[in-house]
Scaffold this motif. Structure first.
Motif, PDB file in Angstrom:
ATOM      1  N   ALA A   1       3.820  18.043   2.258  1.00  0.00           N
ATOM      2  CA  ALA A   1       3.281  16.843   1.610  1.00  0.00           C
ATOM      3  C   ALA A   1       4.215  15.657   1.870  1.00  0.00           C
ATOM      4  CB  ALA A   1       3.126  17.081   0.111  1.00  0.00           C
ATOM      5  N   PHE A   2       3.642  14.464   2.037  1.00  0.00           N
ATOM      6  CA  PHE A   2       4.453  13.277   2.284  1.00  0.00           C
ATOM      7  C   PHE A   2       3.728  12.031   1.802  1.00  0.00           C
ATOM      8  CE2 PHE A   2       1.793  13.626   6.052  1.00  0.00           C
ATOM      9  CZ  PHE A   2       1.417  12.319   6.308  1.00  0.00           C
ATOM     10  N   THR A   3       4.515  10.956   1.664  1.00  0.00           N
ATOM     11  CA  THR A   3       3.974   9.647   1.311  1.00  0.00           C
ATOM     12  C   THR A   3       4.362   8.657   2.394  1.00  0.00           C
ATOM     13  OG1 THR A   3       4.177  10.112  -1.054  1.00  0.00           O
ATOM     14  CG2 THR A   3       3.950   7.799  -0.418  1.00  0.00           C
ATOM     15  N   ILE A   4       3.409   7.849   2.824  1.00  0.00           N
ATOM     16  CA  ILE A   4       3.682   6.769   3.771  1.00  0.00           C
ATOM     17  C   ILE A   4       3.267   5.473   3.084  1.00  0.00           C
ATOM     18  CG2 ILE A   4       1.444   7.049   4.935  1.00  0.00           C
ATOM     19  CD1 ILE A   4       2.932   6.296   7.561  1.00  0.00           C
ATOM     20  N   SER A   5       4.090   4.414   3.203  1.00  0.00           N
ATOM     21  CA  SER A   5       3.840   3.232   2.385  1.00  0.00           C
ATOM     22  C   SER A   5       4.441   1.978   2.998  1.00  0.00           C
ATOM     23  CB  SER A   5       4.434   3.434   0.986  1.00  0.00           C
ATOM     24  OG  SER A   5       5.847   3.482   1.061  1.00  0.00           O
TER      25      SER A   5
ATOM     26  N   TRP B   1       0.834  -1.200   0.000  1.00  0.00           N
ATOM     27  CA  TRP B   1       0.000   0.000   0.000  1.00  0.00           C
ATOM     28  C   TRP B   1       0.872   1.253   0.000  1.00  0.00           C
ATOM     29  CZ3 TRP B   1       1.049   3.005   4.246  1.00  0.00           C
ATOM     30  CH2 TRP B   1       1.634   2.352   5.338  1.00  0.00           C
ATOM     31  N   ALA B   2       0.307   2.346  -0.427  1.00  0.00           N
ATOM     32  CA  ALA B   2       0.974   3.643  -0.381  1.00  0.00           C
ATOM     33  C   ALA B   2      -0.100   4.716  -0.304  1.00  0.00           C
ATOM     34  CB  ALA B   2       1.857   3.864  -1.607  1.00  0.00           C
ATOM     35  N   VAL B   3       0.121   5.701   0.542  1.00  0.00           N
ATOM     36  CA  VAL B   3      -0.833   6.789   0.724  1.00  0.00           C
ATOM     37  C   VAL B   3      -0.089   8.116   0.596  1.00  0.00           C
ATOM     38  CG1 VAL B   3      -2.395   7.922   2.338  1.00  0.00           C
ATOM     39  CG2 VAL B   3      -2.369   5.444   2.184  1.00  0.00           C
ATOM     40  N   ARG B   4      -0.654   9.007  -0.168  1.00  0.00           N
ATOM     41  CA  ARG B   4      -0.053  10.317  -0.412  1.00  0.00           C
ATOM     42  C   ARG B   4      -0.921  11.405   0.223  1.00  0.00           C
ATOM     43  NH1 ARG B   4       4.473  13.276  -1.574  1.00  0.00           N
ATOM     44  NH2 ARG B   4       3.968  15.140  -2.763  1.00  0.00           N
ATOM     45  N   TYR B   5      -0.305  12.192   1.127  1.00  0.00           N
ATOM     46  CA  TYR B   5      -1.009  13.298   1.770  1.00  0.00           C
ATOM     47  C   TYR B   5      -0.504  14.623   1.217  1.00  0.00           C
ATOM     48  CZ  TYR B   5      -3.149  10.414   5.420  1.00  0.00           C
ATOM     49  OH  TYR B   5      -3.905   9.505   6.108  1.00  0.00           O
ATOM     50  N   GLY B   6      -1.422  15.539   0.947  1.00  0.00           N
ATOM     51  CA  GLY B   6      -1.039  16.879   0.533  1.00  0.00           C
ATOM     52  C   GLY B   6      -0.505  17.674   1.719  1.00  0.00           C
TER      53      GLY B   6
ATOM     54  N   VAL C   1      -2.573   6.080  -2.986  1.00  0.00           N
ATOM     55  CA  VAL C   1      -3.939   6.587  -2.834  1.00  0.00           C
ATOM     56  C   VAL C   1      -3.824   7.974  -2.217  1.00  0.00           C
ATOM     57  CG1 VAL C   1      -6.164   6.242  -1.715  1.00  0.00           C
ATOM     58  CG2 VAL C   1      -4.850   4.263  -2.520  1.00  0.00           C
ATOM     59  N   HIS C   2      -4.504   8.966  -2.799  1.00  0.00           N
ATOM     60  CA  HIS C   2      -4.367  10.346  -2.334  1.00  0.00           C
ATOM     61  C   HIS C   2      -5.396  10.670  -1.246  1.00  0.00           C
ATOM     62  CE1 HIS C   2      -1.402  11.819  -5.350  1.00  0.00           C
ATOM     63  NE2 HIS C   2      -1.828  10.736  -5.985  1.00  0.00           N
ATOM     64  N   PHE C   3      -4.907  11.310  -0.173  1.00  0.00           N
ATOM     65  CA  PHE C   3      -5.764  11.723   0.933  1.00  0.00           C
ATOM     66  C   PHE C   3      -5.637  13.230   1.135  1.00  0.00           C
ATOM     67  CE2 PHE C   3      -5.937   7.293   1.879  1.00  0.00           C
ATOM     68  CZ  PHE C   3      -6.998   7.085   2.752  1.00  0.00           C
TER      69      PHE C   3
END
Length: 298
Positions: free
Chosen positions: A73-77, A28-33, A85-87
């Motif tokens: 902004a950062f990505t956690i995965s 999984w990977a999540v991208r936060y603005g 997936v963008h949050f």
């Protein structure tokens, strides 16, 4: 003597705006603005990859504490690549419950507690000036104890949880600041407190903010020559000694004016100004508005 670090935390009046359990399973990977407000992540179980924009990826594991003073902004995965997936961080801030990344069923590979801080003070820039963009603390038994207590208070929601969380958040911030009061901190108060000689002068300023300090007096307290003290202080703290004295007086003055208990003349005296007009001119120049206008502003 007053403890500068405690004073800073008291001025900020931190509290947890929210804290959610966040878990992940599989790839999984999540991208936060960009969020802009200070936020934190505490890894409870497992591990994952955190990539903050402008910084190299870091592995975070159980017991680690991450503080992002401005939350870019950062990505956690997970460690295996996956499409992100963008949050929207503002929407997540209003969500209550567990956030699940990746596979929705089964025991998670990673569990963490993520949230953000609010400050009753309007001067969140004070925190930003004290800490690096990414604070990553590992292997701290004391922090682990605090993490466990924050986790329990966040998930159990017992009577008094809001008060408990606000106190625990203060402790987390102090511990984070203590851990970065070394060469890794940017120029500022924390860096100065990590220097044995400069810390004496800083503590004196904080203990007696109303004293008419001179560079010579502070240099003597630090057991350094005037020139050596000036150079070392300016390099480590990021401001000249007198600039720092002025800035701290203004921070104290802002806190007193916000409380709306003392008159402007009493505040002026409290922070070392014998003349209300001299204080008003200095405050207006430093803050951008007069003391009376600042005291009335929301």
């Amino acid at each position: 003597m007053n403890d500068p670090l405690s004073e800073v935390v008291r001025l900020l009046h931190p509290r947890a705006a929210f804290a959610n359990i966040i878990s992940g399973k599989g790839n999984w990977a999540v991208r936060y603005g960009e969020f802009g407000l200070p936020s934190f992540c505490i890894v409870l179980d497992g591990s994952c990859l955190l990539t903050v924009d402008g910084h190299a990826p870091i592995t975070i594991r159980a017991g680690d504490f991450i503080l992002l003073p401005t939350t870019p902004a950062f990505t956690i995965s997970s460690f295996a690549p996956a499409p992100p997936v963008h949050f929207d961080p503002n929407q997540v801030a209003s969500f209550r419950g567990e956030l699940r990344y990746g596979q929705q069923d089964g025991a998670p590979d990673m569990r963490s507690l993520g949230g953000s801080f609010l400050f009753d003070s309007t001067d969140t820039g004070l925190l930003v000036s004290l800490l690096p963009t990414v604070v990553h603390i590992q292997d701290s038994p004391r922090l682990s104890q605090l993490v466990q207590m924050v986790s329990e208070e966040s998930t159990e929601q017992q009577p008094g949880s809001e008060f408990m969380l606000s106190r625990l958040v203060e402790l987390l911030l102090v511990q984070a600041m203590r851990s970065t009061a070394t060469g890794s901190a940017p120029p500022g108060l924390l860096r100065g407190l990590g220097d044995e000689r400069l810390s004496r002068a800083l503590k004196a300023v904080h203990a007696h903010v109303q004293h008419p300090w001179t560079i010579e007096q502070l240099a003597r307290i630090a057991a350094l020559s005037r020139s050596a003290f000036f150079e070392r202080f300016t390099r480590m703290v990021g401001a000249t000694p007198m600039e720092y004295v002025m800035a701290w007086r203004m921070e104290i003055a802002k806190g007193l004016l916000r409380d709306n208990v003392l008159s402007v003349s009493e505040v002026a005296e409290r922070v070392g100004y014998g003349s209300t007009s001299t204080f008003s001119v200095a405050f207006s120049r430093h803050v951008g508005q007069s003391p009376r206008h600042f005291a009335r502003s929301p």
